[in-house]
Design an enzyme around this catalytic site. Structure first.
Site, mmCIF file in Angstrom:
data_model
loop_
_atom_site.group_PDB
_atom_site.id
_atom_site.type_symbol
_atom_site.label_atom_id
_atom_site.label_comp_id
_atom_site.label_asym_id
_atom_site.label_seq_id
_atom_site.Cartn_x
_atom_site.Cartn_y
_atom_site.Cartn_z
ATOM 1 N N GLY B 483 15.243 30.979 -0.882
ATOM 2 C CA GLY B 483 15.767 32.270 -0.453
ATOM 3 C C GLY B 483 15.732 32.550 1.042
ATOM 4 O O GLY B 483 16.575 33.282 1.557
ATOM 5 N N LYS B 625 19.448 36.695 11.633
ATOM 6 C CA LYS B 625 19.819 37.485 10.462
ATOM 7 C C LYS B 625 18.889 37.195 9.274
ATOM 8 O O LYS B 625 18.375 38.105 8.633
ATOM 9 C CB LYS B 625 21.266 37.154 10.086
ATOM 10 C CG LYS B 625 21.956 38.253 9.324
ATOM 11 C CD LYS B 625 23.437 37.925 9.148
ATOM 12 C CE LYS B 625 24.282 39.121 9.483
ATOM 13 N NZ LYS B 625 25.709 38.868 9.314
ATOM 14 N N THR B 626 18.696 35.919 8.986
ATOM 15 C CA THR B 626 17.847 35.595 7.838
ATOM 16 C C THR B 626 16.380 35.877 8.151
ATOM 17 O O THR B 626 15.600 36.207 7.259
ATOM 18 C CB THR B 626 18.024 34.121 7.413
ATOM 19 O OG1 THR B 626 17.741 33.275 8.534
ATOM 20 C CG2 THR B 626 19.437 33.851 6.934
ATOM 21 N N GLN B 630 13.841 38.128 5.956
ATOM 22 C CA GLN B 630 12.507 37.693 5.536
ATOM 23 C C GLN B 630 11.487 38.807 5.749
ATOM 24 O O GLN B 630 10.657 39.072 4.895
ATOM 25 C CB GLN B 630 12.057 36.499 6.388
ATOM 26 C CG GLN B 630 12.581 35.186 5.940
ATOM 27 C CD GLN B 630 11.572 34.511 5.037
ATOM 28 O OE1 GLN B 630 11.411 34.893 3.890
ATOM 29 N NE2 GLN B 630 10.896 33.510 5.538
ATOM 30 N N GLY B 696 7.499 33.636 6.511
ATOM 31 C CA GLY B 696 7.575 34.052 5.112
ATOM 32 C C GLY B 696 6.331 34.782 4.650
ATOM 33 O O GLY B 696 6.407 35.756 3.907
ATOM 34 N N GLU B 697 5.192 34.327 5.096
ATOM 35 C CA GLU B 697 3.935 34.924 4.640
ATOM 36 C C GLU B 697 3.585 36.180 5.439
ATOM 37 O O GLU B 697 3.250 37.209 4.868
ATOM 38 C CB GLU B 697 2.780 33.914 4.734
ATOM 39 C CG GLU B 697 3.120 32.469 4.420
ATOM 40 C CD GLU B 697 3.581 32.208 2.998
ATOM 41 O OE1 GLU B 697 3.182 32.952 2.094
ATOM 42 O OE2 GLU B 697 4.365 31.263 2.795
#
Lengths: 327, 732, 206
Positions: B483, B625-626, B630, B696-697
């Site tokens: 994702g 953007k991604t 996140q 991510g974390e």
């Protein structure tokens, strides 16, 4: 799920004939609760009679009484012009239930017939007197945070999960039921029942009967009203407690009041003593608090749901305050 | 900017190569450079997730699960099930096929169908296979199991203080300076913070399609965060060569950690395919997602915090208890950040796990650290309040200049700047020092802040690059995208280095036959795989330069011309990124600062997160953007963790009672306000050539603490037990 | 029509075998037939009579099918028609991943029996784009990055289109409320809301 038999009819009479003949047959309307229950093995009908094509979808105003066909979808009812104008309390309650997708399919009759969301009822390996009479109640000494504080019994403390029904009981609706012996009419507040020793029976609809209509009298509760739903997230969740409140205020005094709660009992819980208390009084916080305390008279909690003893009266006060402040 | 010469327009319109049932998506809708490379596939429904591959003769598996919590299976009566229409077989420990890797007795992990032991309620014990999903489901309901029951323990809370219950050391005890120094501090805070079991519950249900063919060749369509890891697990269990195993996992419908291992249910499906010589598909149910694919374990944490009256931290003690299973162990980094996050001479930590008769946990987004951060960051806020200091001032005053646990510098850290930027954006100046003093109608308003931190690393991964004379670049690596936008990030790295537009670059992943890469976890994919992409591009660039020089072309000649001049249809190179040698001299971490504003309803106790500003200090941002998505996603997960997520298990039965999406609440649209994301966007000079650290974390870690701190600021009520539901506010 | 819909009668296999003459031609005693049925000896015959006809339209394509009554619309779309854009997220009406349009209204296809959709028009995510031209909502989702893993996305988009058509996209707050039946675990909500608001503000028929 077993491969049940599926029948479809367009005639009310045929539908009634079919259900009477077969003890393992059930009606299916929207199916949003029944199919869920079937997938979980909680409901195991061998025959489904699809009643979606019966002519029970009309909404019409006759002699100041709104007649709502039992197969009207929750969305259609919430969006109906008369409901928006005359029963905005019902509109709010409908809009706070489930999701837009489910409301498009779920019917008025189905909403009344939906079963409790108690986790012990839904898990067929757990004890539940409602699902399997005599097996015990998992909730009384278990997780009962969502459970009832009014009208409970030693065999069941489940709540009825509907929002729509809370508004309808407050608005004094009636239920029209058709059976082989003809039509009968009961007050909405008498439709659902308390668990007592037979929690497997949710309501007073008899085997072989069909809900055909709901009737709601126009009553002037369309100015000062509110439906407050307190839940664990902002939408798409069942109520911890919900309150339907409506007032008629004349010359600064409450001339009539309607109050009902959801998430607190095996049925939508109308608060008539609080309503009576408010009549003729000013809409002050003190009076609202007194009405709320009156409502809590016979409340009993079970540990996890102790907070409802505080939340319920607070929610009543908040709903009345918002209702009063409208218009 | 060089202009690209396009030789074959039509071939440019393919994003995915056509192979073995893979997607073939037209890219007629040109995308913006920063848009997701797989966006069109995802919005059109053409993106194929594991359960969506149509194999000839596909059969359907449905699991039968234990209804007791501990004991032995006495008998499994499958007669009725086997006689039900369409049923092909019912597999269990009574009739499983030989699995070479399971022949040895005992050990971990749980060997499905190789034991009659019940380790937890909901454990898969049989697999019904039929020719349709409906028939398999019905037949599974006909399987009758009899058990010999044994006493069990699933009660985490009471086990903590029960001396009879075994506790395992989850991590060696840590001590710096004096133990429990907080006890003698001028000002001290000593509190216990608890968290329930949370479940990952990605939107995609878990499962697998297994297609065991002759000669022990097996192809699986999996939901995995690591195709190579899945391949290796299958090789180990079935004792067949790795080359015999093809793992496809191009699109993964979320993982959050739960797809970091191959679960017993996947092995069971492969067994069934082997036995039946047919492809078998298993998609587990949502309620099985609570018991078969891990969870974030419950936690009980005691924090002791000492400070001088002036607000200098003098001691931190962090003792944590987590939960594990009896049949497999699980530990995570609950106490990690306590060791280095604040400037304190004295720190001691300890972490224990309690094996319970429940399914084994697995890392869930921000694993361990998210749990630890809730406790530590709540305690930090409590201390600021005790000192009558603005929590921001207190935090900045105790921000360490170096990593005191490792005694080395941070590779990069811009926390003070992050505090400043976030405070400005959320309007921290509107925060009242006295809790409960900001009112908006029926609501109390409060502000909270918290920090998140997670190890930033760079591992080993291989990437193959194929640069073609038609102007396109194909990059291949057996990494995953659950994702975050792996393909998008990698494409952007390559696009910038080689000056090729993103729509001429294809990044292939999710296929075990590609060059090896580690599993997607621990916020390391961009750093690890991105470094290899970088090396590939650098190498391709120098090869082109060499070719240009050899053929007397201008040094700036476009690669398409260089390749044509040299009669080369393509050049290819494979590079492996390595852990960075310099890294051992530095502590590398990503940081986040979360600011939230909450509103708490005075009568009903309802909490709404009304504003969020998350600041990411994670090096250079490669894919803006991604990356933003996140951070937003982490905040949404944080709202869930803070306010609603709690898997409830009835200890009398050992079964979850809210194992569905109606009763286990995750945030919905209406719970989520606008979320501001700020990136420091300064390159880390050590970690990798891009200067980028993972996020991510950190997007989630710390968030719940910020909410709890804001709730305290709004109401004066300190909720130390997640989630912060209306009942807790009313009863506090 | 006053009678039971003759096309919508499913018999259980036992019922069928009891009254059929086909099997008597095989000169078996009734008891043996029933036993054979229970032991799926004549699975192929039985299968035929456990299914009932279904005629409906999916993405403007007419289908004439025979399906078991217990098959949900969702499973029919995914497993039989191979329209896998519609996702199974919970199978209990609690997540919205399976949202499709039935006669223009958004519904959860997991809680709809396929046979209940006789004569209806179904639109799935595969039917939203016009050929190679993306629907404005699809385009807006890409632009605003209204997804990460993409699994809830088809349901979100189908729901988003309906949300505007229903007239419930007049503010961010209203969009959030009327989109709350679609869960996104990656947490793309703010971006989805932006996408819907942009499409709504651009106006036009969607």
């Amino acid at each position: 799920m077993i491969n049940f038999q599926y029948l479809r009819t367009t005639a009310v009479k045929t539908a009634l004939n079919l259900i009477v003949k077969d003890p393992k047959a059930v009606f299916i309307a929207g199916g949003t609760n029944l199919i869920d229950l079937m997938k979980r093995g909680v409901a195991t009908p061998e025959k489904l009679i699809d009643i979606n094509h019966l002519p029970l979808k009309d909404i019409e105003l006759v002699n100041n009484v709104l007649q709502v066909g039992a197969l009207t979808s929750n969305t259609a009812l919430a969006e109906h012009i008369t409901v928006k104008q005359q029963f905005p309390l019902l509109m709010l309650a409908l809009q706070s239930g489930a999701s837009a997708q489910l409301r498009n399919v779920a019917t008025v009759g189905g909403n009344m017939m939906q079963r409790t969301r108690c986790g012990y009822f839904y898990d067929i390996t757990m004890p539940c007197n409602k699902r399997e009479p005599g097996s015990g109640c998992g909730a009384i000494n278990g997780y009962n945070r969502m459970h009832a504080i009014f009208g409970t019994s030693e065999s069941c403390i489940a709540v009825h999960p509907s929002d729509m029904c809370v508004a309808l009981v407050a608005l004094g609706a009636q239920v029209v039921i058709l059976g082989h012996k003809g039509e009968r009419k009961i007050n909405f507040s008498d439709f659902h029942r308390l668990p007592g020793t037979t929690p497997e029976t949710d309501n007073n609809l008899r085997k072989g009967e069909l809900i055909t209509k709901i009737q709601i009298p126009i009553n002037g509760f369309n100015q000062n009203y509110h439906y407050l739903k307190v839940r664990d997230r902002s939408s798409y969740a069942f109520a911890l407690v919900s309150v339907a409140a409506a007032l008629i205020i004349k010359n600064g005094l409450i001339s009539d009041a309607r109050l009902a709660m959801g998430g607190v009992a095996h049925k939508p819980w109308r608060l008539t003593s609080s309503e009576d208390f408010l009549k003729g009084k000013a809409g002050t916080t003190a009076n609202f608090e007194a009405a709320a305390q009156l409502a809590m008279k016979d409340a009993k909690s079970f540990g996890e749901n102790d907070f409802k003893l505080k939340l319920a009266p607070n929610a009543i006060v908040e709903a009345l305050t918002i209702a009063k402040s409208k218009s | 900017m060089e202009k690209l010469l396009l030789t074959d327009e039509t071939s440019m319109n393919q994003v995915f190569t056509e192979k073995d049932g893979y997607n073939h998506v037209s890219f007629l809708d040109a995308i913006d450079e920063n848009d997701r490379v797989d966006g069109v596939a995802k919005v059109t429904g053409k993106a194929k997730y594991f359960a969506e591959y149509q194999l000839p003769g596909l059969t359907y598996g449905v699991l039968v699960t234990s209804t007791i919590t501990k004991g032995k299976i006495v008998d499994i009566d499958t007669k009725a099930a086997k006689n039900a229409p369409g049923v092909l077989d019912v597999l269990s420990h009574m009739n499983k096929p030989a699995v070479a890797g399971y022949e040895q007795e005992g050990g971990s992990p749980m060997k499905i169908f190789y034991t009659d032991q019940i380790f937890y309620n909901g454990q898969p014990i049989a697999l019904v296979v039929a020719n349709t999903f409906e028939r398999a489901t019905y037949a599974a309901s006909l399987v009758k199991v009899s058990y010999h029951k044994e006493a069990f323990n699933t009660d985490f809370k009471s086990s903590i203080k029960d001396e009879k219950v075994k506790k395992l050391q989850g991590q060696p005890p840590y001590k710096r300076g004096m133990e429990d120094a907080y006890k003698t501090a001028e000002v001290k805070v000593e509190q216990v913070y608890t968290m329930p079991v949370e479940t990952h519950n990605p939107m995609e249900l878990h499962g697998i399609i297994a297609d065991w063919r002759t000669n022990d060749q097996v192809t699986v369509y999996a939901k995995t965060q690591g195709v190579k890891a899945t391949q290796n697990t299958i090789a180990n269990v079935f004792k067949i060569p790795v080359e015999n195993i093809q793992v496809n996992s191009e699109f993964v419908g979320g993982g959050f950690g739960m797809a970091l291992r191959t679960w017993p249910l996947e092995i069971a499906t492969i067994m069934a395919s082997k036995q039946l010589k047919k492809p078998v598909k298993l998609v587990i149910t949502r309620d099985q997602m609570f018991t078969m694919v891990g969870n974030r374990p419950a936690a009980y944490q005691k924090i002791g915090l000492g400070a001088t009256k002036e607000g200098k931290i003098t001691g931190i003690t962090h003792i944590a208890f987590g939960q594990s299973a009896t049949y497999e162990n699980f530990t995570e980094g609950v106490v990690n950040m306590t060791k280095f996050m604040y400037d304190s001479e004295n720190v001691n930590t300890n972490y224990y796990v309690i094996p319970l008769d429940m399914g084994v946990p697995i890392w869930m987004r921000g694993p361990g650290e998210a749990t630890g951060a809730f406790a530590l960051e709540s305690a930090i806020d409590e201390m600021a309040h005790a000192l009558n200091m603005d929590p921001l001032d207190f935090r900045i005053k105790n921000d360490p200049e170096k990593d005191l646990a490792q005694n080395r510098p941070f590779s990069s850290k811009y926390i003070k700047e992050a505090y400043r930027l976030g405070a400005e954006q959320i309007g921290w100046k509107n925060r009242k020092m006295i809790p409960g003093s900001l009112i908006d109608g029926s609501w109390q308003v409060g502000y909270g802040v918290s920090i998140g931190v997670f190890n930033a690393s760079r591992g080993r991964a291989s990437v193959k690059g194929i640069l073609k004379a038609d102007g396109t670049l194909v990059l291949q690596s057996a990494t995953s995208d659950i994702g975050p936008g792996t393909g998008t990030g990698m494409t952007l790295i390559a696009s910038r280095l080689l000056n090729i537009p993103v729509d001429k670059i294809v990044f292939e992943l999710g296929d075990s036959s590609l060059p090896p890469a580690p599993s997607q976890g621990g916020s390391a994919t961009l750093s690890t795989v991105g470094s290899a992409v970088n090396d590939v591009c650098v190498s391709l660039k120098s090869t082109i330069a060499e070719l240009a020089a050899n053929s007397n072309m201008d040094a700036h000649a476009h690669f398409t011309e260089v390749l044509k001049k040299n009669n080369l249809p393509m050049i290819e190179v494979t590079k492996q990124s390595q852990a960075n040698a310099e890294a051992k001299n530095y502590s590398m971490y990503s940081f986040s600062i979360h600011f939230v504003q909450v509103k708490v309803h005075q009568l009903t106790g309802v909490v709404k997160v009304s504003k969020v500003v998350s600041v990411g200090d994670s090096g250079k941002i490669v894919s803006p953007k991604t990356a933003r998505s996140q951070m937003v996603g982490g905040a949404v997960g944080g709202i869930g963790m803070a306010l609603m997520e709690e898997a409830l298990l009835d200890n009398r039965y050992g079964r979850y009672i809210n194992n569905n999406f109606a009763d286990y609440h995750v945030p919905v649209h209406a719970d989520v306000p606008e979320i501001d994301v700020i990136f420091i966007d300064k390159a880390d000079p050590i970690i990798n050539p891009m200067g980028a650290k993972g996020m991510g974390e950190i997007a989630l870690i710390g968030f719940a603490g910020a909410v709890a701190n804001a709730v305290f600021n709004a109401t004066g009520k300190r909720i130390r037990s997640l989630p912060i539901t209306p009942d807790k506010i009313l009863q506090a | 029509m006053d009678e039971i819909d003759s096309h919508a009668q499913g018999d259980t296999r036992r019922d069928f075998l009891k009254k059929t003459s086909l099997f008597t031609a095989l000169s078996l005693t009734p008891v043996t037939i029933l036993k054979a049925a229970d032991q799926k000896v004549d699975e192929r015959f039985a299968e035929l009579f456990e299914k009932i006809p279904l005629n409906f339209t999916v993405n403007n394509k007419a289908y004439q099918l025979n399906v078991e009554p217990r098959v949900t619309l969702l499973d029919l779309l995914r497993e039989e028609l191979h329209l896998t854009g519609t996702k199974k997220g919970c199978d209990h009406g609690q997540c919205g991943a399976c949202t499709v349009h039935v006669d223009g209204k958004r519904v959860n296809s997991c809680l709809s029996l396929a046979v209940m959709n006789e004569g209806r028009n179904i639109t799935t995510i595969e039917g939203l784009a016009k050929g190679d031209e993306l629907h404005p909502m699809q385009r807006a989702f890409i632009k605003h990055d209204g997804f990460q893993c993409g699994y809830c996305t088809p349901g979100q988009i189908m729901s988003a289109v309906a949300c505007i058509r229903e007239g419930h996209a007049n503010s961010k707050e209203e969009i959030r409320e009327y989109m709350s039946g679609n869960i996104c675990r990656c947490g793309a909500y703010p971006h989805i809301v932006e996408a819907i608001q942009e499409v709504k503000e651009k106006g036009g028929t969607i």
